[in-house]
Design a protein around this motif. Structure first.
Motif, PDB file in Angstrom:
ATOM      1  N   CYS A  87     -21.505  -5.670  -3.344  1.00  0.00           N
ATOM      2  CA  CYS A  87     -20.636  -6.622  -2.671  1.00  0.00           C
ATOM      3  C   CYS A  87     -21.324  -7.974  -2.573  1.00  0.00           C
ATOM      4  N   ALA A  88     -20.628  -8.932  -1.972  1.00  0.00           N
ATOM      5  CA  ALA A  88     -21.170 -10.283  -1.818  1.00  0.00           C
ATOM      6  C   ALA A  88     -22.291 -10.283  -0.789  1.00  0.00           C
ATOM      7  N   GLN A  89     -23.094 -11.348  -0.827  1.00  0.00           N
ATOM      8  CA  GLN A  89     -24.185 -11.478   0.130  1.00  0.00           C
ATOM      9  C   GLN A  89     -24.288 -12.919   0.611  1.00  0.00           C
ATOM     10  N   ALA A  90     -24.641 -13.079   1.864  1.00  0.00           N
ATOM     11  CA  ALA A  90     -24.895 -14.391   2.461  1.00  0.00           C
ATOM     12  C   ALA A  90     -26.083 -14.208   3.372  1.00  0.00           C
ATOM     13  N   LEU A  91     -27.210 -14.785   3.020  1.00  0.00           N
ATOM     14  CA  LEU A  91     -28.471 -14.507   3.692  1.00  0.00           C
ATOM     15  C   LEU A  91     -28.973 -15.732   4.443  1.00  0.00           C
ATOM     16  N   GLY A  92     -29.730 -15.477   5.507  1.00  0.00           N
ATOM     17  CA  GLY A  92     -30.331 -16.557   6.285  1.00  0.00           C
ATOM     18  C   GLY A  92     -29.317 -17.417   7.009  1.00  0.00           C
ATOM     19  N   LEU A  93     -28.320 -16.806   7.637  1.00  0.00           N
ATOM     20  CA  LEU A  93     -27.265 -17.565   8.321  1.00  0.00           C
ATOM     21  C   LEU A  93     -27.715 -17.960   9.723  1.00  0.00           C
ATOM     22  N   VAL A  94     -27.368 -19.176  10.117  1.00  0.00           N
ATOM     23  CA  VAL A  94     -27.648 -19.631  11.482  1.00  0.00           C
ATOM     24  C   VAL A  94     -26.423 -19.501  12.371  1.00  0.00           C
ATOM     25  N   SER A  95     -25.251 -19.321  11.768  1.00  0.00           N
ATOM     26  CA  SER A  95     -24.048 -19.071  12.560  1.00  0.00           C
ATOM     27  C   SER A  95     -23.049 -18.320  11.694  1.00  0.00           C
ATOM     28  N   LEU A  96     -22.210 -17.529  12.362  1.00  0.00           N
ATOM     29  CA  LEU A  96     -21.191 -16.735  11.675  1.00  0.00           C
ATOM     30  C   LEU A  96     -19.991 -16.624  12.609  1.00  0.00           C
ATOM     31  N   LEU A 133     -20.305 -21.776   4.140  1.00  0.00           N
ATOM     32  CA  LEU A 133     -19.924 -20.713   3.228  1.00  0.00           C
ATOM     33  C   LEU A 133     -18.614 -20.081   3.670  1.00  0.00           C
ATOM     34  N   ALA A 134     -17.827 -19.657   2.693  1.00  0.00           N
ATOM     35  CA  ALA A 134     -16.663 -18.802   2.918  1.00  0.00           C
ATOM     36  C   ALA A 134     -16.998 -17.463   2.282  1.00  0.00           C
ATOM     37  N   VAL A 135     -17.302 -16.468   3.106  1.00  0.00           N
ATOM     38  CA  VAL A 135     -17.844 -15.195   2.629  1.00  0.00           C
ATOM     39  C   VAL A 135     -16.709 -14.213   2.424  1.00  0.00           C
ATOM     40  N   PRO A 136     -16.490 -13.754   1.187  1.00  0.00           N
ATOM     41  CA  PRO A 136     -15.446 -12.741   0.964  1.00  0.00           C
ATOM     42  C   PRO A 136     -15.944 -11.365   1.378  1.00  0.00           C
ATOM     43  N   LEU A 137     -15.023 -10.537   1.820  1.00  0.00           N
ATOM     44  CA  LEU A 137     -15.354  -9.177   2.217  1.00  0.00           C
ATOM     45  C   LEU A 137     -15.017  -8.204   1.092  1.00  0.00           C
ATOM     46  N   PRO A 138     -15.774  -7.130   0.936  1.00  0.00           N
ATOM     47  CA  PRO A 138     -16.945  -6.714   1.713  1.00  0.00           C
ATOM     48  C   PRO A 138     -18.166  -7.572   1.400  1.00  0.00           C
ATOM     49  N   ALA A 139     -19.094  -7.609   2.350  1.00  0.00           N
ATOM     50  CA  ALA A 139     -20.268  -8.459   2.194  1.00  0.00           C
ATOM     51  C   ALA A 139     -21.411  -7.923   3.043  1.00  0.00           C
ATOM     52  N   VAL A 140     -22.603  -8.386   2.706  1.00  0.00           N
ATOM     53  CA  VAL A 140     -23.814  -8.145   3.493  1.00  0.00           C
ATOM     54  C   VAL A 140     -24.326  -9.500   3.950  1.00  0.00           C
ATOM     55  N   CYS A 141     -24.527  -9.662   5.246  1.00  0.00           N
ATOM     56  CA  CYS A 141     -24.982 -10.934   5.806  1.00  0.00           C
ATOM     57  C   CYS A 141     -26.221 -10.690   6.658  1.00  0.00           C
ATOM     58  N   SER A 142     -27.204 -11.564   6.509  1.00  0.00           N
ATOM     59  CA  SER A 142     -28.370 -11.541   7.396  1.00  0.00           C
ATOM     60  C   SER A 142     -28.361 -12.821   8.223  1.00  0.00           C
ATOM     61  N   VAL A 143     -28.723 -12.687   9.498  1.00  0.00           N
ATOM     62  CA  VAL A 143     -28.588 -13.798  10.432  1.00  0.00           C
ATOM     63  C   VAL A 143     -29.915 -14.063  11.120  1.00  0.00           C
ATOM     64  N   GLU A 144     -30.086 -15.303  11.546  1.00  0.00           N
ATOM     65  CA  GLU A 144     -31.217 -15.675  12.373  1.00  0.00           C
ATOM     66  C   GLU A 144     -30.852 -15.498  13.843  1.00  0.00           C
ATOM     67  N   ALA A 145     -31.862 -15.573  14.683  1.00  0.00           N
ATOM     68  CA  ALA A 145     -31.627 -15.378  16.118  1.00  0.00           C
ATOM     69  C   ALA A 145     -31.129 -16.638  16.804  1.00  0.00           C
ATOM     70  N   ALA A 146     -31.072 -17.763  16.097  1.00  0.00           N
ATOM     71  CA  ALA A 146     -30.723 -19.028  16.732  1.00  0.00           C
ATOM     72  C   ALA A 146     -29.268 -19.041  17.176  1.00  0.00           C
ATOM     73  N   GLY A 147     -29.054 -19.471  18.419  1.00  0.00           N
ATOM     74  CA  GLY A 147     -27.697 -19.709  18.899  1.00  0.00           C
ATOM     75  C   GLY A 147     -26.908 -18.483  19.288  1.00  0.00           C
ATOM     76  N   VAL A 148     -27.492 -17.286  19.251  1.00  0.00           N
ATOM     77  CA  VAL A 148     -26.774 -16.058  19.610  1.00  0.00           C
ATOM     78  C   VAL A 148     -27.495 -15.416  20.793  1.00  0.00           C
ATOM     79  N   ARG A 149     -26.761 -15.219  21.865  1.00  0.00           N
ATOM     80  CA  ARG A 149     -27.337 -14.597  23.059  1.00  0.00           C
ATOM     81  C   ARG A 149     -26.785 -13.180  23.183  1.00  0.00           C
TER      82      ARG A 149
END
Length: 286
Positions: free
Chosen positions: A141-150, A174-190
């Motif tokens: 599937c698609a991938q979007a890595l190193g995201l700071v927001s989703l 980015l416009a991420v099509p599904l299905p996908a694998v996304c990796s995120v950073e900890a910034a801005g998410v509580r």
């Protein structure tokens, strides 16, 4: 939407034996990294906004059951622990390939194909950040890595809107099509705080466990040491006088040209100067 969150069970306070170099970890100080906690929070939000399900999985020993029970307390619908196959060589760094193969096979067998897989961008235990990309290859599937927001709600076209960090402070939308694998950073998410009744209920919850699918054994590692460049071969000094030979070897009394400072705005001219210097010093042929 069915969201799977891959959590890495890691001890961020691990101790290293100064004599043997072995790493000592403790279940009491182990858990999910800040990036993985952010991935779990985003997965719970996406599942809640779409009326879907969220499952938390981890490739880890029995000590990670508390981590997965914490995910249940936070709102995950299901959890799954994948028991590692064998004992890894502590001298070899994890490339992430075996982790991706084991997690993908267990998720398919237990839940089927997910719509979205979330994880932290890297793990603190010498993590390379390659596991999310390898997971995308396993699921095809698609991938979007190193995201700071989703965005936690899909757009009208069914895609997810994301923001990725680039070099020099730039960002990429980015416009991420599904299905996908996304990796995120900890910034801005509580991450949310689980309610006490949910925490008490999760303490007695049973964590399903499956064995990791066996992967081919890696090449045996006989020694581990830092990179050591090959010694440069130099011609033997001429003459029979020991003092003269020593001066020739050490360069004492050898005439050296003063450094040249070249200032130019032309990249081609700068490249020519650099290549000419390397040829004059014998680093390049021709």
């Amino acid at each position: 939407m069915f969201v799977v969150v891959a959590l890495r069970w890691v001890d961020e306070r691990a101790e290293v034996d100064p004599l043997s170099g072995r790493v000592r970890t403790s279940d009491r100080s182990a858990g999910a990294s800040a990036a993985d906690a952010a991935a779990l929070e985003l997965g719970l939000r996406l599942a809640g906004s779409t009326g879907g399900r969220c499952a938390a999985v981890s490739l880890a020993p029995a000590g990670a059951d508390e981590l997965l029970r914490g995910a249940l307390a936070s709102g995950a619908d299901e959890v799954l622990r994948v028991e590692p196959a064998g004992e890894p060589d502590p001298r070899a760094a994890d490339s992430g390939a075996g982790t991706a193969v084991a997690l993908a096979a267990a998720v398919r067998e237990r839940f089927g194909a997910p719509d979205l897989v979330l994880s932290g961008d890297h793990s603190p235990d010498r993590g390379t950040g390659a596991t999310p990309a390898l997971l995308a290859a396993e699921f095809g599937c698609a991938q979007a890595l190193g995201l700071v927001s989703l965005d936690t709600e899909p757009a009208a076209d069914g895609r997810l809107r994301a923001l990725r960090r680039l070099d020099r402070g730039r960002r990429e939308r980015l416009a991420v099509p599904l299905p996908a694998v996304c990796s995120v950073e900890a910034a801005g998410v509580r991450p949310r705080t689980a309610a006490l009744p949910a925490v008490l209920a999760a303490r007695s919850a049973e964590v399903p466990v499956v064995a990791a699918r066996a992967t081919p054994d890696p090449p045996p590692l006989t020694a581990a040491h830092g990179y050591r460049p090959r010694a440069k071969e130099l011609p033997a000094p001429a003459g029979a006088d020991p003092l003269r030979r020593l001066r020739e070897l050490t360069g004492v009394g050898r005439r050296s040209d003063p450094p040249r400072v070249v200032v130019t705005d032309d990249p081609a001219e700068a490249a020519d100067e650099l290549l000419a210097f390397l040829r004059a010093e014998g680093h390049l042929d021709g």
